[in-house]
Design a protein around this motif. Structure first.
Motif, PDB file in Angstrom:
ATOM      1  N   LYS A 167      44.866 -29.302 -36.553  1.00 54.52           N
ATOM      2  CA  LYS A 167      45.569 -28.565 -36.792  1.00 54.52           C
ATOM      3  C   LYS A 167      46.254 -27.609 -36.363  1.00 54.52           C
ATOM      4  O   LYS A 167      47.467 -27.086 -36.664  1.00 54.52           O
ATOM      5  CB  LYS A 167      44.846 -26.881 -36.282  1.00 54.52           C
ATOM      6  CG  LYS A 167      43.323 -27.505 -37.447  1.00 54.52           C
ATOM      7  CD  LYS A 167      43.190 -27.091 -39.118  1.00 54.52           C
ATOM      8  CE  LYS A 167      41.590 -27.319 -39.786  1.00 54.52           C
ATOM      9  NZ  LYS A 167      42.318 -26.625 -41.184  1.00 54.52           N
ATOM     10  N   VAL A 168      46.329 -28.454 -34.935  1.00 54.28           N
ATOM     11  CA  VAL A 168      47.509 -27.529 -34.229  1.00 54.28           C
ATOM     12  C   VAL A 168      48.917 -28.264 -34.942  1.00 54.28           C
ATOM     13  O   VAL A 168      50.082 -27.423 -35.401  1.00 54.28           O
ATOM     14  CB  VAL A 168      48.203 -27.947 -32.587  1.00 54.28           C
ATOM     15  CG1 VAL A 168      49.227 -28.167 -31.918  1.00 54.28           C
ATOM     16  CG2 VAL A 168      47.125 -28.010 -32.096  1.00 54.28           C
ATOM     17  N   ALA A 169      48.875 -29.422 -35.486  1.00 47.35           N
ATOM     18  CA  ALA A 169      50.611 -30.050 -35.956  1.00 47.35           C
ATOM     19  C   ALA A 169      50.223 -29.493 -37.363  1.00 47.35           C
ATOM     20  O   ALA A 169      51.606 -28.964 -37.793  1.00 47.35           O
ATOM     21  CB  ALA A 169      50.063 -31.464 -36.166  1.00 47.35           C
ATOM     22  N   LYS A 170      49.273 -28.177 -37.799  1.00 48.78           N
ATOM     23  CA  LYS A 170      49.709 -28.498 -39.059  1.00 48.78           C
ATOM     24  C   LYS A 170      49.858 -27.053 -39.441  1.00 48.78           C
ATOM     25  O   LYS A 170      50.784 -26.126 -40.246  1.00 48.78           O
ATOM     26  CB  LYS A 170      48.241 -28.168 -40.071  1.00 48.78           C
ATOM     27  CG  LYS A 170      48.672 -27.941 -41.470  1.00 48.78           C
ATOM     28  CD  LYS A 170      47.248 -27.800 -42.423  1.00 48.78           C
ATOM     29  CE  LYS A 170      47.729 -27.800 -43.959  1.00 48.78           C
ATOM     30  NZ  LYS A 170      46.161 -28.490 -44.374  1.00 48.78           N
ATOM     31  N   LEU A 171      49.079 -26.195 -38.127  1.00 52.64           N
ATOM     32  CA  LEU A 171      49.353 -24.637 -38.027  1.00 52.64           C
ATOM     33  C   LEU A 171      49.557 -23.835 -36.874  1.00 52.64           C
ATOM     34  O   LEU A 171      50.235 -22.776 -36.760  1.00 52.64           O
ATOM     35  CB  LEU A 171      47.751 -24.002 -38.002  1.00 52.64           C
ATOM     36  CG  LEU A 171      46.767 -24.324 -39.833  1.00 52.64           C
ATOM     37  CD1 LEU A 171      45.369 -24.145 -39.213  1.00 52.64           C
ATOM     38  CD2 LEU A 171      47.609 -23.995 -40.511  1.00 52.64           C
ATOM     39  N   GLY A 172      49.664 -24.863 -36.267  1.00 52.82           N
ATOM     40  CA  GLY A 172      50.833 -23.502 -34.779  1.00 52.82           C
ATOM     41  C   GLY A 172      49.458 -24.685 -33.516  1.00 52.82           C
ATOM     42  O   GLY A 172      48.404 -23.918 -33.998  1.00 52.82           O
ATOM     43  N   ALA A 173      50.009 -23.676 -32.360  1.00 49.73           N
ATOM     44  CA  ALA A 173      48.922 -23.609 -31.748  1.00 49.73           C
ATOM     45  C   ALA A 173      48.101 -22.809 -31.331  1.00 49.73           C
ATOM     46  O   ALA A 173      46.767 -22.599 -31.314  1.00 49.73           O
ATOM     47  CB  ALA A 173      49.555 -23.816 -29.909  1.00 49.73           C
ATOM     48  N   GLU A 174      48.920 -21.154 -31.613  1.00 47.78           N
ATOM     49  CA  GLU A 174      48.378 -20.602 -31.523  1.00 47.78           C
ATOM     50  C   GLU A 174      47.367 -20.414 -32.237  1.00 47.78           C
ATOM     51  O   GLU A 174      45.991 -19.575 -32.618  1.00 47.78           O
ATOM     52  CB  GLU A 174      49.177 -19.403 -31.406  1.00 47.78           C
ATOM     53  CG  GLU A 174      48.450 -17.570 -31.778  1.00 47.78           C
ATOM     54  CD  GLU A 174      49.656 -16.944 -31.303  1.00 47.78           C
ATOM     55  OE1 GLU A 174      49.285 -15.318 -31.179  1.00 47.78           O
ATOM     56  OE2 GLU A 174      50.814 -17.278 -31.368  1.00 47.78           O
ATOM     57  N   GLU A 175      47.739 -20.319 -33.812  1.00 48.50           N
ATOM     58  CA  GLU A 175      46.727 -20.364 -35.277  1.00 48.50           C
ATOM     59  C   GLU A 175      45.429 -20.972 -35.244  1.00 48.50           C
ATOM     60  O   GLU A 175      44.309 -20.722 -35.515  1.00 48.50           O
ATOM     61  CB  GLU A 175      47.334 -20.894 -36.251  1.00 48.50           C
ATOM     62  CG  GLU A 175      46.423 -20.102 -37.112  1.00 48.50           C
ATOM     63  CD  GLU A 175      46.223 -19.055 -37.672  1.00 48.50           C
ATOM     64  OE1 GLU A 175      44.665 -18.522 -38.186  1.00 48.50           O
ATOM     65  OE2 GLU A 175      46.902 -17.878 -36.844  1.00 48.50           O
ATOM     66  N   ALA A 176      46.022 -22.440 -34.641  1.00 51.56           N
ATOM     67  CA  ALA A 176      44.819 -23.822 -34.125  1.00 51.56           C
ATOM     68  C   ALA A 176      43.557 -22.965 -33.748  1.00 51.56           C
ATOM     69  O   ALA A 176      42.289 -23.613 -33.157  1.00 51.56           O
ATOM     70  CB  ALA A 176      45.741 -24.566 -33.676  1.00 51.56           C
ATOM     71  N   LEU A 177      44.088 -22.557 -32.180  1.00 49.76           N
ATOM     72  CA  LEU A 177      43.392 -21.999 -31.184  1.00 49.76           C
ATOM     73  C   LEU A 177      42.324 -21.403 -31.487  1.00 49.76           C
ATOM     74  O   LEU A 177      41.275 -21.262 -32.120  1.00 49.76           O
ATOM     75  CB  LEU A 177      43.800 -21.626 -29.526  1.00 49.76           C
ATOM     76  CG  LEU A 177      43.275 -20.819 -28.753  1.00 49.76           C
ATOM     77  CD1 LEU A 177      41.987 -21.932 -28.281  1.00 49.76           C
ATOM     78  CD2 LEU A 177      43.967 -20.255 -28.211  1.00 49.76           C
ATOM     79  N   ARG A 178      42.510 -20.236 -32.647  1.00 51.26           N
ATOM     80  CA  ARG A 178      41.748 -19.158 -33.322  1.00 51.26           C
ATOM     81  C   ARG A 178      41.201 -19.718 -34.036  1.00 51.26           C
ATOM     82  O   ARG A 178      39.646 -19.114 -33.657  1.00 51.26           O
ATOM     83  CB  ARG A 178      42.781 -17.915 -33.908  1.00 51.26           C
ATOM     84  CG  ARG A 178      43.874 -16.886 -33.486  1.00 51.26           C
ATOM     85  CD  ARG A 178      43.684 -15.725 -33.794  1.00 51.26           C
ATOM     86  NE  ARG A 178      44.640 -16.506 -34.810  1.00 51.26           N
ATOM     87  CZ  ARG A 178      46.480 -16.333 -34.377  1.00 51.26           C
ATOM     88  NH1 ARG A 178      46.152 -15.440 -33.090  1.00 51.26           N
ATOM     89  NH2 ARG A 178      47.548 -15.969 -35.149  1.00 51.26           N
ATOM     90  N   TRP A 179      41.390 -21.041 -35.164  1.00 53.35           N
ATOM     91  CA  TRP A 179      40.577 -21.297 -35.665  1.00 53.35           C
ATOM     92  C   TRP A 179      39.594 -22.196 -34.808  1.00 53.35           C
ATOM     93  O   TRP A 179      38.390 -22.375 -35.355  1.00 53.35           O
ATOM     94  CB  TRP A 179      41.621 -22.480 -36.630  1.00 53.35           C
ATOM     95  CG  TRP A 179      40.484 -23.568 -36.917  1.00 53.35           C
ATOM     96  CD1 TRP A 179      39.792 -23.473 -38.787  1.00 53.35           C
ATOM     97  CD2 TRP A 179      40.392 -25.359 -36.803  1.00 53.35           C
ATOM     98  NE1 TRP A 179      39.299 -24.024 -39.092  1.00 53.35           N
ATOM     99  CE2 TRP A 179      38.990 -25.613 -38.026  1.00 53.35           C
ATOM    100  CE3 TRP A 179      40.165 -25.045 -35.911  1.00 53.35           C
ATOM    101  CZ2 TRP A 179      38.925 -26.937 -38.217  1.00 53.35           C
ATOM    102  CZ3 TRP A 179      39.313 -26.628 -35.557  1.00 53.35           C
ATOM    103  CH2 TRP A 179      38.545 -27.032 -36.742  1.00 53.35           C
TER     104      TRP A 179
END
Length: 886
Positions: A32-44
């Protein structure tokens, strides 16, 4: 740092499952980090954890099988953490409650009512007595708490001569008139010295506060309270700088006080509409004690040091003002320093503490009731607990398990109690008799919720400790041999349950007797002769300040009496400074003086200080008050050269004993000698509990017309719906700018004086009824359980020829024996309580046989009924069926 979601996951999910979940999430998170970015992946990632927690909670806590019998019962292998043990205990408690829903529901309801009542009372006590006052460093503020008000001269000497204070301020409050802004209206005004508002940290919302220049010359500026400003001008800022007519004088609005500033209730009351400059140097010429004084202690100066300086200062000042500061017996009138917070609630503090005590008694009864239920439940679980002990569970482990169950019940009762507390607070605000300081801030806030949580934990420990210790002491081998159908309960368990029932009965009797004393006092107060007739009698309060001098007040009185006497149904009209029941209890208004006897009187030492009532002719006729001797005032008494007075019967007995008082004289300090022309039979002017006091009535035209305080009293056969508007029109026909408060029926004034006692009686009665129900339920449950435990014995008795009546008498005798013991202990407690309650009660002695007898009869009937039902059940049992089961 772990997120809140991961912390919750650690509590909900066992370690091995948690590691598997987090490993899988970490793999998906990298993608998810590679796809959405670190901040959005953390919320996911956090959302996924919360979703898994929601799904896993019922599985891992309630449905997941236990990790082995030995794991639940013992932690000797060290594999289970403390959190795992707590989680297992909670799961097991939940399953136990599911199997016995009646027990759990009953316990939660009982505890919910008790905790709810306790939380409600704590919220009231916390709001009124415990929360710091909303001023800077409130602990440094003290109230100069003399009896009544303080003369401006004393305030000035304190302000300029005491060195223990950073500042001393004062205020004089009372009703005022506002005209020129719509219809005339009465307002609550406070005249304050320059020091008071800065002393309390007051800030302006608009405009400014008072300056030193505002205290020079005549009053010319005014500050408005924020609530009054909002009600009258809708928050219009242009009011600042506008000219208003307050008490007949034009004043300019200098500012609006900040909404976060609360008037000091011990000094000004809880509502002030307009604030005016008070010039103490000018007002001292009147010699009235009209000020409430507050000071701020200097840093490092304690209350004891300030009190010592004040006493020394007063001793020196008494040499300069002996008439003011030295009593007739030679002692000095010292003033006590009271913390401002204590002075704020001292009028209601003892009442609130008493009600809190009553609530805690009720909560203790609830705890005893639930403890009895758990004891009975624990006896039924004897084989289960013995089996766990045989498999290796220690006594501490079993006690912790049982305490977990009781604390769980306590917390569940606390949740219900918080809900009931929200309702209780609303009911308290609705039915409160008034006069409770800071009550407008009453709410269930985080402090109250914290108390409810703590009360739930403590309650769970209180009612759970005895059953837990009792259950853990059972002999394992003996318990396994007895089986689940033991013929009788252990002797220790029986004694414990009986003791809890006795405790419930004793505490219930104390509550019932307290409520009964208040109820009897209230009934007796309604049967007392007030000394006047309240029916068809109304009064209207006025403030004659708008350009009125003594002569104008007399002209106004003559004119308004003529108009009111011409109204259909009017029988009599009078004017006075006060009317009966306008002030009650310790509250007094408006003049007092030292009185001594004259020629032929008894020698009285020290001289009494009595209230003086200026009244117009026809006052006693209007009230319907009788004279036991002489006559009342006539028009000539107001204009003649001689000084005449009417005194009350207690004053006549005090000064003249059995001698005839009419024709003799008394001396009012600083006023002169008055010839007595009549003796009033006795008007309870200050309320029923105060009784008929020594009062002196003087002609209003000579002695009362100088005061702007004014009460108009009318006796009329006309209904209030038509009389009230007619009274207002008659007043406005003479002065259209004179505000007229409500035309109040005297019945309503008398009823208002009993409102506080009715409120206390209602609360105590509610607590007492709940306590009676709980105590009755305790007797019923105890007798029902005893019958169940002795089922085999009773079956044998019936098989051997015993009659059902014998069994009924046996069970009832057991229940009444507990009741008699509880009543004996409760009577001792109620005697002690009645001594404490004496100051609240009227016409009730320390031992009131009517109340005690009624309460004992109620408890006896309740106990008889509670014992009768299990007794009849035992008598109707078929002995063959019982013996077959055994």
């Amino acid at each position: 740092m772990k997120s809140l979601a991961e912390r919750v996951l650690r509590v909900v999910v066992p370690p091995e499952d948690r590691r598997h979940i987090l490993d899988e999430l970490d793999e998906l998170y990298e993608a998810k980090v590679a796809k959405l970015g670190a901040e959005e992946a953390l919320r996911w990632r956090r959302r996924q954890i919360w979703r898994f927690v929601a799904r896993a909670l019922p599985v891992f806590w309630w449905k997941r099988p236990l990790t082995g019998a030995m794991g639940l019962m013992s932690n000797r292998d060290g594999r289970l953490s403390s959190m795992d043990l707590v989680r297992q205990d909670l799961r097991f408690a939940f399953r136990s409650f599911v199997k016995k829903p009646g027990l759990a529901v009953s316990a939660v309801l009982i505890l919910g009512v008790g905790i709810g009542a306790a939380t409600t009372m704590f919220s009231v006590v916390d709001t009124v007595m415990l929360r710091p006052l909303p001023y800077p460093d409130p602990g440094e503020l003290v109230h100069f708490g003399g009896h009544g008000g303080t003369r401006p001269m004393l305030y000035l000497r304190w302000r300029d001569g005491l060195e223990s204070f950073d500042g001393i301020g004062a205020a004089s409050t009372g009703p005022g008139n506002l005209t020129g802004e719509g219809p005339p209206q009465r307002v609550r005004s406070a005249g304050v010295t320059y020091e008071l508002l800065p002393l309390l940290g007051a800030r302006p919302h608009l405009g400014r506060l008072f300056t030193q220049d505002d205290f020079q010359g005549e009053a010319s500026v005014v500050l408005l309270g924020p609530g009054f400003w909002e009600r009258n001008w809708g928050g219009d800022p242009s009011v600042v700088g506008r000219t208003l007519i307050v008490n007949g004088s034009p004043v300019v609005v200098a500012g609006i006080l900040s909404p976060d500033f609360h008037p000091p209730e011990a000094v000004t009351g809880n509502q002030v509409d307009v604030w005016l400059p008070f010039r103490a140097e000018t007002e001292e010429s009147l010699g009235w004690s009209i000020l409430a004084v507050v000071g701020r202690l200097k840093d490092g100066v304690g209350a004891a040091g300030a009190q010592a300086e004040l006493r020394s200062f007063t001793t020196n000042l008494a040499e300069e003002y002996p008439d003011l500061l030295i009593r007739q017996d030679g002692t000095i009138r010292h003033t006590n320093l009271i913390p401002l917070q204590v002075a704020t609630f001292r009028g209601v503090g003892s009442t609130l503490l008493f009600l809190t005590w009553a609530v805690l008694l009720m909560l203790l009864i609830a705890c005893a009731n639930v403890a009895n239920l758990l004891l009975a439940h624990g006896t039924g679980r004897a084989r289960e607990l013995a089996l766990r002990g045989a498999l290796g569970a220690s006594r501490n482990r079993i006690v912790k398990q049982l305490l977990t169950e009781s604390i769980s019940l306590g917390l569940a009762g606390g949740v219900l109690g918080v809900g009931l507390a929200f309702l209780g607070v609303r009911l308290f605000l609705r039915f409160s008799p008034g006069g409770v300081p800071r009550i407008e801030d009453l709410a269930v806030d985080p402090r109250v919720l914290g108390f409810a949580f703590l009360a739930s934990l403590v309650t769970g420990l209180v009612f759970g400790t005895v059953p837990a210790l009792h259950a853990s002491r059972r002999d394992v081998a003996k318990a396994l041999q007895e089986g689940s159908t033991a013929s009788s309960a252990s002797r220790r368990g029986k004694r414990t349950r009986s003791g809890l029932v006795v405790l419930e009965i004793a505490l219930a009797l104390v509550l019932l007797s307290s409520a009964g004393l208040f109820l009897r006092s209230l009934v007796l107060s309604t049967q007392v002769d007030l000394g006047f007739r309240t029916e068809q009698l109304v009064s209207a309060s006025l403030r004659l300040v708008s350009g009125y001098e003594a002569e104008q007040r007399q002209d106004f009185t003559r004119a308004v009496k003529e108009r009111l006497e011409a109204l259909p149904g009017t029988r009599s009209v009078a004017a006075s400074l006060t009317v009966p029941f306008e002030f009650t209890g310790a509250s007094r208004c408006c003049m007092s003086n030292d009185v001594s006897g004259g020629v032929g009187s008894l020698s009285v030492d020290p001289l009494p200080r009595v209230m003086i009532h200026p009244v117009t002719p026809g006052y006693f006729r209007t009230l319907g008050a009788q004279l036991s001797a002489g006559r009342e005032f006539e028009a000539a008494d107001e204009e003649g050269d001689g000084f005449v007075a009417v005194i009350s019967e207690p004053a006549a007995r005090y000064f003249f004993g059995a001698d005839e008082a009419v024709g003799k004289s008394i001396h009012l300090a600083n006023w002169g000698a008055f010839t007595i022309i009549g003796v009033a039979r006795g008007v309870r002017h200050w309320g029923v509990p105060s009784g008929v006091e020594a009062e002196v009535y003087v002609p209003w035209g000579r002695w009362g017309a100088f005061s702007d305080i004014y009460q108009l009293t009318v006796r009329s056969a006309a209904p209030l719906e038509s009389l009230a508007p007619a009274v207002r029109e008659a007043i406005w026909a003479i002065d259209p700018n004179l505000p007229v408060e409500e035309v109040v029926p005297m019945d309503q004034r008398v009823e208002a004086s009993r409102r506080g006692q009715r409120f206390i009686t209602s609360l105590l009665g509610t607590f007492a009824m709940i306590a009676l129900v709980l105590a009755t339920g305790g007797i019923y449950a105890s007798m029902l359980y005893a019958v169940g435990q002795r089922r085999r014995e009773m079956g044998i008795r019936l098989a051997l020829g015993a009659g059902g009546g014998q069994l009924v008498r046996m069970v009832i005798r057991a229940g009444l024996t507990l009741t008699v013991i509880g009543v004996g202990l409760g009577l001792a407690g109620s005697m002690g309580v009645s001594v404490v309650l004496r100051s609240w009660l009227y016409g009730v002695g320390i031992v009131d046989t009517v109340t005690i007898g009624s309460v004992v009869l109620i408890l006896a009937c309740a106990a008889l009924l509670a014992s009768m039902i299990p007794a009849l059940k035992a008598a109707r049992t078929d002995p063959l069926d019982t013996l077959k089961v055994e």
